[in-house]
Motif scaffolding. Sequence first.
Motif, PDB file in Angstrom:
ATOM      1  N   MET A   1       0.844  -1.204   0.000  1.00  0.00           N
ATOM      2  CA  MET A   1       0.000   0.000   0.000  1.00  0.00           C
ATOM      3  C   MET A   1       0.873   1.246   0.000  1.00  0.00           C
ATOM      4  O   MET A   1       1.940   1.273   0.617  1.00  0.00           O
ATOM      5  CB  MET A   1      -0.932  -0.005   1.215  1.00  0.00           C
ATOM      6  CG  MET A   1      -1.677   1.313   1.403  1.00  0.00           C
ATOM      7  SD  MET A   1      -2.893   1.282   2.716  1.00  0.00           S
ATOM      8  CE  MET A   1      -4.259   0.520   1.861  1.00  0.00           C
ATOM      9  N   ASP A   2       0.396   2.291  -0.665  1.00  0.00           N
ATOM     10  CA  ASP A   2       1.086   3.564  -0.727  1.00  0.00           C
ATOM     11  C   ASP A   2       0.811   4.362   0.557  1.00  0.00           C
ATOM     12  O   ASP A   2      -0.322   4.419   1.039  1.00  0.00           O
ATOM     13  CB  ASP A   2       0.579   4.348  -1.941  1.00  0.00           C
ATOM     14  CG  ASP A   2       1.403   5.591  -2.208  1.00  0.00           C
ATOM     15  OD1 ASP A   2       2.233   5.928  -1.346  1.00  0.00           O
ATOM     16  OD2 ASP A   2       1.206   6.221  -3.256  1.00  0.00           O
ATOM     17  N   THR A   3       1.862   5.000   1.113  1.00  0.00           N
ATOM     18  CA  THR A   3       1.705   5.798   2.336  1.00  0.00           C
ATOM     19  C   THR A   3       0.680   6.918   2.151  1.00  0.00           C
ATOM     20  O   THR A   3      -0.035   7.292   3.097  1.00  0.00           O
ATOM     21  CB  THR A   3       3.057   6.397   2.751  1.00  0.00           C
ATOM     22  OG1 THR A   3       3.982   5.332   3.012  1.00  0.00           O
ATOM     23  CG2 THR A   3       2.926   7.241   4.012  1.00  0.00           C
ATOM     24  N   SER A   4       0.551   7.459   0.939  1.00  0.00           N
ATOM     25  CA  SER A   4      -0.370   8.571   0.701  1.00  0.00           C
ATOM     26  C   SER A   4      -1.834   8.163   0.868  1.00  0.00           C
ATOM     27  O   SER A   4      -2.714   9.014   0.956  1.00  0.00           O
ATOM     28  CB  SER A   4      -0.162   9.136  -0.707  1.00  0.00           C
ATOM     29  OG  SER A   4      -0.490   8.158  -1.686  1.00  0.00           O
ATOM     30  N   LEU A   5      -2.110   6.849   0.909  1.00  0.00           N
ATOM     31  CA  LEU A   5      -3.485   6.374   1.067  1.00  0.00           C
ATOM     32  C   LEU A   5      -3.814   6.006   2.521  1.00  0.00           C
ATOM     33  O   LEU A   5      -4.875   5.455   2.805  1.00  0.00           O
ATOM     34  CB  LEU A   5      -3.732   5.164   0.162  1.00  0.00           C
ATOM     35  CG  LEU A   5      -3.568   5.412  -1.342  1.00  0.00           C
ATOM     36  CD1 LEU A   5      -3.785   4.126  -2.122  1.00  0.00           C
ATOM     37  CD2 LEU A   5      -4.530   6.499  -1.816  1.00  0.00           C
ATOM     38  N   ILE A   6      -2.871   6.310   3.441  1.00  0.00           N
ATOM     39  CA  ILE A   6      -3.079   6.010   4.862  1.00  0.00           C
ATOM     40  C   ILE A   6      -3.528   7.285   5.587  1.00  0.00           C
ATOM     41  O   ILE A   6      -2.995   8.367   5.357  1.00  0.00           O
ATOM     42  CB  ILE A   6      -1.784   5.460   5.505  1.00  0.00           C
ATOM     43  CG1 ILE A   6      -1.419   4.096   4.905  1.00  0.00           C
ATOM     44  CG2 ILE A   6      -1.943   5.326   7.024  1.00  0.00           C
ATOM     45  CD1 ILE A   6      -0.111   3.536   5.430  1.00  0.00           C
ATOM     46  N   ARG A   7      -4.512   7.144   6.474  1.00  0.00           N
ATOM     47  CA  ARG A   7      -4.942   8.244   7.333  1.00  0.00           C
ATOM     48  C   ARG A   7      -4.947   7.747   8.775  1.00  0.00           C
ATOM     49  O   ARG A   7      -5.640   6.777   9.092  1.00  0.00           O
ATOM     50  CB  ARG A   7      -6.346   8.733   6.955  1.00  0.00           C
ATOM     51  CG  ARG A   7      -6.472   9.295   5.552  1.00  0.00           C
ATOM     52  CD  ARG A   7      -5.722  10.610   5.396  1.00  0.00           C
ATOM     53  NE  ARG A   7      -5.909  11.186   4.078  1.00  0.00           N
ATOM     54  CZ  ARG A   7      -5.155  10.902   3.011  1.00  0.00           C
ATOM     55  NH1 ARG A   7      -4.162  10.026   3.126  1.00  0.00           N
ATOM     56  NH2 ARG A   7      -5.388  11.470   1.847  1.00  0.00           N
ATOM     57  N   ASN A   8      -4.176   8.397   9.633  1.00  0.00           N
ATOM     58  CA  ASN A   8      -4.148   8.073  11.065  1.00  0.00           C
ATOM     59  C   ASN A   8      -4.906   9.159  11.816  1.00  0.00           C
ATOM     60  O   ASN A   8      -4.513  10.331  11.812  1.00  0.00           O
ATOM     61  CB  ASN A   8      -2.709   8.013  11.574  1.00  0.00           C
ATOM     62  CG  ASN A   8      -1.919   6.877  10.940  1.00  0.00           C
ATOM     63  OD1 ASN A   8      -2.443   5.775  10.768  1.00  0.00           O
ATOM     64  ND2 ASN A   8      -0.671   7.130  10.585  1.00  0.00           N
ATOM     65  N   VAL A   9      -6.008   8.779  12.453  1.00  0.00           N
ATOM     66  CA  VAL A   9      -6.858   9.778  13.096  1.00  0.00           C
ATOM     67  C   VAL A   9      -7.257   9.309  14.500  1.00  0.00           C
ATOM     68  O   VAL A   9      -7.624   8.147  14.701  1.00  0.00           O
ATOM     69  CB  VAL A   9      -8.100  10.069  12.233  1.00  0.00           C
ATOM     70  CG1 VAL A   9      -8.910   8.807  11.983  1.00  0.00           C
ATOM     71  CG2 VAL A   9      -8.969  11.145  12.848  1.00  0.00           C
ATOM     72  N   ALA A  10      -7.132  10.222  15.459  1.00  0.00           N
ATOM     73  CA  ALA A  10      -7.561   9.934  16.827  1.00  0.00           C
ATOM     74  C   ALA A  10      -8.950  10.529  17.044  1.00  0.00           C
ATOM     75  O   ALA A  10      -9.282  11.570  16.482  1.00  0.00           O
ATOM     76  CB  ALA A  10      -6.585  10.545  17.827  1.00  0.00           C
ATOM     77  N   ILE A  11      -9.758   9.846  17.838  1.00  0.00           N
ATOM     78  CA  ILE A  11     -11.062  10.385  18.213  1.00  0.00           C
ATOM     79  C   ILE A  11     -10.950  10.827  19.666  1.00  0.00           C
ATOM     80  O   ILE A  11     -10.690  10.011  20.552  1.00  0.00           O
ATOM     81  CB  ILE A  11     -12.175   9.351  18.034  1.00  0.00           C
ATOM     82  CG1 ILE A  11     -12.309   8.994  16.561  1.00  0.00           C
ATOM     83  CG2 ILE A  11     -13.480   9.871  18.577  1.00  0.00           C
ATOM     84  CD1 ILE A  11     -13.552   8.256  16.197  1.00  0.00           C
ATOM     85  N   ILE A  12     -11.080  12.136  19.887  1.00  0.00           N
ATOM     86  CA  ILE A  12     -10.900  12.676  21.235  1.00  0.00           C
ATOM     87  C   ILE A  12     -12.125  13.505  21.611  1.00  0.00           C
ATOM     88  O   ILE A  12     -12.734  14.158  20.775  1.00  0.00           O
ATOM     89  CB  ILE A  12      -9.625  13.538  21.336  1.00  0.00           C
ATOM     90  CG1 ILE A  12      -9.606  14.623  20.259  1.00  0.00           C
ATOM     91  CG2 ILE A  12      -8.392  12.677  21.269  1.00  0.00           C
ATOM     92  CD1 ILE A  12      -8.409  15.541  20.315  1.00  0.00           C
ATOM     93  N   ALA A  13     -12.495  13.449  22.884  1.00  0.00           N
ATOM     94  CA  ALA A  13     -13.689  14.171  23.324  1.00  0.00           C
ATOM     95  C   ALA A  13     -13.807  14.117  24.830  1.00  0.00           C
ATOM     96  O   ALA A  13     -13.069  13.406  25.519  1.00  0.00           O
ATOM     97  CB  ALA A  13     -14.945  13.570  22.697  1.00  0.00           C
TER      98      ALA A  13
END
Length: 601
Positions: A1-13
């Motif tokens: 997989m290409d790095t440009s297609l990765i999304r690392n997201v945190a859910i904070i609240a």
Amino acid sequence: MDTSLIRNVAIIAHVDHGKTTLVDGLLRQAGVFRVGQDIEERVMDSFDQERERGITIFSKNCSVQYKEYLINVVDTPGHADFGGQVERVLGSVEGALLIVDAFEGPMAQTRFVTMKALQLGLQIIVVVNKIDRPGCDPHGALDKVFDLFVDLKADPKQLDFRYIFASGREGYAIDQLEDEGRTLGPLFEAIVKHIPSPPESDSPDPLLLITSLDYSEYLGRLAVGKLRRGKLKVNQMVSHTREDGTVQKVRVQKILYPKGLAMGEIPEAITGQIISLSGIQNFTIGDTLSSAEKPEALPRIHVDPPTIAMRFMVNDGPLCGRDGGKFLTSNHIWERLEREALSDVALRIARTDEAGTFLVQGRGVLHISVLIERMRRDLFEFSVGRPQVITQEIDGQMMEPVESISVNVPDEYSGAVIEEISRRKGEMAHMQQEGGQVELRYDIPARGLIGLRTRLLSLSRGYAVFQQIFKGYEPIRGEIAERPTGSLISKESGLSVAYALWKLEDRGVLFIGPGEDVYPGMLVGEHSRPDDLTINVVRGKQLTNMRASGSDDNVTLTPHKKLSLEECLEFIRGDECVEITLKKYRLRKVILDPNARKRSA
């Protein structure tokens, strides 16, 4: 997989603003669950205490596939006591979904996690959740978020944040309130368009900062972190740089990566993936893994220091082991604490000079109480002492931890609440009256918080909403009076009797009912006066041959007060402790013998 297609997201609240429910919706609509699969609500809260308390305690990873993109979602704690988890996780993502309740708007701990995210320069998408809730004000909540960002000194780019409206429970997201809600597609689109992909590097050498720990029964301790550069393969040799600067060559035995909710083995990891590694021995949070030929060390992670300390002791009470406890010795307790400290960077443990007694330091009473409850469910039996605040000497002056608290209370109870917080050395920072409610903000010493939550609920008849975050260290503000009432102490061993309890009701508030095991030195209630009182709760009524209707007392007991674990910890004084068993929390004096207690005093 290409790095440009990765999304690392945190859910904070903030606690209870619906972030875990929203993750359930993302997983469901991304096809992580097979058709017809029976799914529990709040599936990311896999730890039983998380379900019971309704909060997220441990950070967890999952991944979802949206079109050609791979989105790594990290669900983080919202409670300030678990800030150690939040800070580590935010260092391994490029963006965050900030979930805000459309009715309540940003709250005290929204401020805590948002501040951490802004300091790291993360790209934030604001999700105004629960827009289906009656009486909510989504645009008003959005305005409050903007004011919060300004207050936290966000840069112009961060102030121009992307926002979206959603209902996690109903499973839809919309760009504008006038739109029709169908799916969470708009939220997926916002993530792939506005959250940047991990930065790419031309260097093939791997570089990874260990930001979290995990444990597998089969593989042992796992090092968790984001691969910031290069590629990493199974059986590859890497350099392990420790806190003291020493470097050791180690071999990566396994690489684990989340596939949906489950962790699966992969042969190779690329830049941007958040992975778990086995084979790394004696590592801690903040260590760096890098090229075997060219070792590097990334800046270490800073985590807020512990503010509360408690003694964990062997249970030496006469009822020890009666409730089914399996692990009772000091060796059992110490080994369990060591294992916990390996996976929780905010927890610190130490032996003391006293046999069978250990010192445990954490971020708050809730933080340590979660550990106590986990040990209890794992069949451990022990005693814990009163929470104590940890002080520090800075530039020759003794300093204590100070917390910022926010209290929302109805008008009619605000006077009593203000008086109570002021008595505990709290300094008012803000007061606002709106719609019959008063919002109060105080800076208060951490020691003043012990027992405050329970006291405020009592003063406001349960209406007070209380939140806190760590502010910093300030000079000690002087003495704070302890609990103004004494304890009711059992004099004899045996089973409590209804008649005796009935006769003693005017002495204070009882914590036990009839037919319960008691022993000398055990606390059975709260005295109505400042001093302790020893009472006999096992003495029955003296029977005679003379009986007459109307002359005998009819025993009608007032229901006794049942204390939760947190209430027990907040109630006890310095010479008292809580006995933790599988079936009960018992309050008792540390020294059970009354004569020895007098000599010690």
